[in-house]
Scaffold this motif. Structure first.
Motif, PDB file in Angstrom:
ATOM      1  N   TYR A   1      87.206   1.593 148.879  1.00  0.00           N
ATOM      2  CA  TYR A   1      88.128   2.539 149.498  1.00  0.00           C
ATOM      3  C   TYR A   1      87.475   3.215 150.699  1.00  0.00           C
ATOM      4  O   TYR A   1      86.276   3.498 150.676  1.00  0.00           O
ATOM      5  N   ARG A   2      88.261   3.519 151.714  1.00  0.00           N
ATOM      6  CA  ARG A   2      87.803   4.336 152.844  1.00  0.00           C
ATOM      7  C   ARG A   2      87.816   5.792 152.387  1.00  0.00           C
ATOM      8  O   ARG A   2      88.721   6.207 151.682  1.00  0.00           O
ATOM      9  N   ILE A   3      86.812   6.551 152.811  1.00  0.00           N
ATOM     10  CA  ILE A   3      86.674   7.936 152.359  1.00  0.00           C
ATOM     11  C   ILE A   3      86.467   8.886 153.536  1.00  0.00           C
ATOM     12  O   ILE A   3      86.088   8.472 154.632  1.00  0.00           O
TER      13      ILE A   3
ATOM     14  N   GLY B   1      85.497  15.624 138.910  1.00  0.00           N
ATOM     15  CA  GLY B   1      84.362  16.483 139.226  1.00  0.00           C
ATOM     16  C   GLY B   1      83.039  15.794 138.971  1.00  0.00           C
ATOM     17  O   GLY B   1      82.897  15.034 138.015  1.00  0.00           O
ATOM     18  N   LEU B   2      82.064  16.078 139.823  1.00  0.00           N
ATOM     19  CA  LEU B   2      80.710  15.544 139.660  1.00  0.00           C
ATOM     20  C   LEU B   2      79.793  16.654 139.167  1.00  0.00           C
ATOM     21  O   LEU B   2      80.024  17.835 139.435  1.00  0.00           O
ATOM     22  N   ASP B   3      78.729  16.276 138.478  1.00  0.00           N
ATOM     23  CA  ASP B   3      77.816  17.244 137.874  1.00  0.00           C
ATOM     24  C   ASP B   3      76.799  17.824 138.862  1.00  0.00           C
ATOM     25  O   ASP B   3      75.659  18.091 138.512  1.00  0.00           O
TER      26      ASP B   3
ATOM     27  N   MET C   1      83.730  17.092 144.236  1.00  0.00           N
ATOM     28  CA  MET C   1      84.753  16.253 143.607  1.00  0.00           C
ATOM     29  C   MET C   1      85.018  14.980 144.411  1.00  0.00           C
ATOM     30  O   MET C   1      84.784  14.946 145.609  1.00  0.00           O
ATOM     31  N   ILE C   2      85.541  13.995 143.706  1.00  0.00           N
ATOM     32  CA  ILE C   2      86.231  12.873 144.356  1.00  0.00           C
ATOM     33  C   ILE C   2      87.697  13.237 144.192  1.00  0.00           C
ATOM     34  O   ILE C   2      88.165  13.433 143.069  1.00  0.00           O
ATOM     35  N   HIS C   3      88.410  13.383 145.297  1.00  0.00           N
ATOM     36  CA  HIS C   3      89.788  13.863 145.198  1.00  0.00           C
ATOM     37  C   HIS C   3      90.697  13.231 146.242  1.00  0.00           C
ATOM     38  O   HIS C   3      90.242  12.536 147.149  1.00  0.00           O
TER      39      HIS C   3
ATOM     40  N   CYS D   1      83.094  17.430 149.460  1.00  0.00           N
ATOM     41  CA  CYS D   1      83.661  16.464 148.512  1.00  0.00           C
ATOM     42  C   CYS D   1      83.856  15.096 149.154  1.00  0.00           C
ATOM     43  O   CYS D   1      83.609  14.901 150.335  1.00  0.00           O
ATOM     44  N   ILE D   2      84.355  14.172 148.353  1.00  0.00           N
ATOM     45  CA  ILE D   2      84.710  12.822 148.790  1.00  0.00           C
ATOM     46  C   ILE D   2      86.223  12.720 148.639  1.00  0.00           C
ATOM     47  O   ILE D   2      86.752  12.896 147.536  1.00  0.00           O
TER      48      ILE D   2
END
Length: 181
Positions: free
Chosen positions: A69-71, A110-112, A134-136, A156-157
């Motif tokens: 995926y493009r981010i 969510g990431l740690d 986050m990845i959102h 975030c991403i």
């Protein structure tokens, strides 16, 4: 010397106004066409890899890439996150530690971050390491399928809403996420 101090103060003020304008200026929406490999993601993923310099996120199962995926990243993406508000996306190995179906950004994983080593580094430097990485998806007030251009998050991403729906459905708490420069 006073004249130099006034000049420096004036330049600092101009830079702050310009930076504030950049952050508050409306972003031009970009509608991203589906990538050639637009086949739906099916089944669980067991690892996520994010390559910041390529602006790509790849999901894996059994060591095999399933989809890329493009981010978009934080507004100052080069380098590792050091403190709250620096606009950087952290680098390293993380885990998905929460899922939010009621996110302000469509859906989020969510990431740690911050990890113990991030907290220790920030404590040594006397700064807040930040958090809530986050990845959102896109902001909820945007139409589905519309994607903000450029790097616009606070660290975030971000991916398109249809894409976060796929990734959210296929990603469990505990999934490793590696973020590379």
């Amino acid at each position: 010397m006073r004249q130099l101090a006034r000049l420096f103060s004036g330049l600092t003020l101009v830079l702050l106004i310009w930076a504030g304008w950049l952050m508050l200026a409306p972003q031009q929406p970009v509608v991203t066409p589906p990538p050639p490999d637009s086949a739906a993601l099916t089944g669980p993923v067991d690892r996520i890899e994010i390559r910041k310099s390529a602006r790509r996120m790849t999901v894996f199962r059994d060591g095999q890439p399933l989809k890329t995926y493009r981010i978009a990243l934080g507004f100052a993406p080069v380098g590792d996150k050091r403190q709250q508000g620096d606009g950087k996306t952290p680098e390293g190995l993380f885990r998905v530690d929460r899922r939010n179906a009621a996110s302000a950004y469509h859906l989020s994983l969510g990431l740690d971050y911050p990890r113990p080593q991030d907290r220790a580094r920030a404590a040594r430097q006397g700064v807040d390491p930040g958090g809530d990485i986050m990845i959102h998806g896109q902001p909820n007030q945007r139409p589905d399928g519309e994607v903000l251009g450029g790097d616009w998050t606070a660290g975030c991403i971000a991916i398109a809403d249809p894409q976060i729906r796929e990734v959210f459905a296929a990603t469990a708490i505990g999934t490793p996420v590696e973020i590379l420069p």
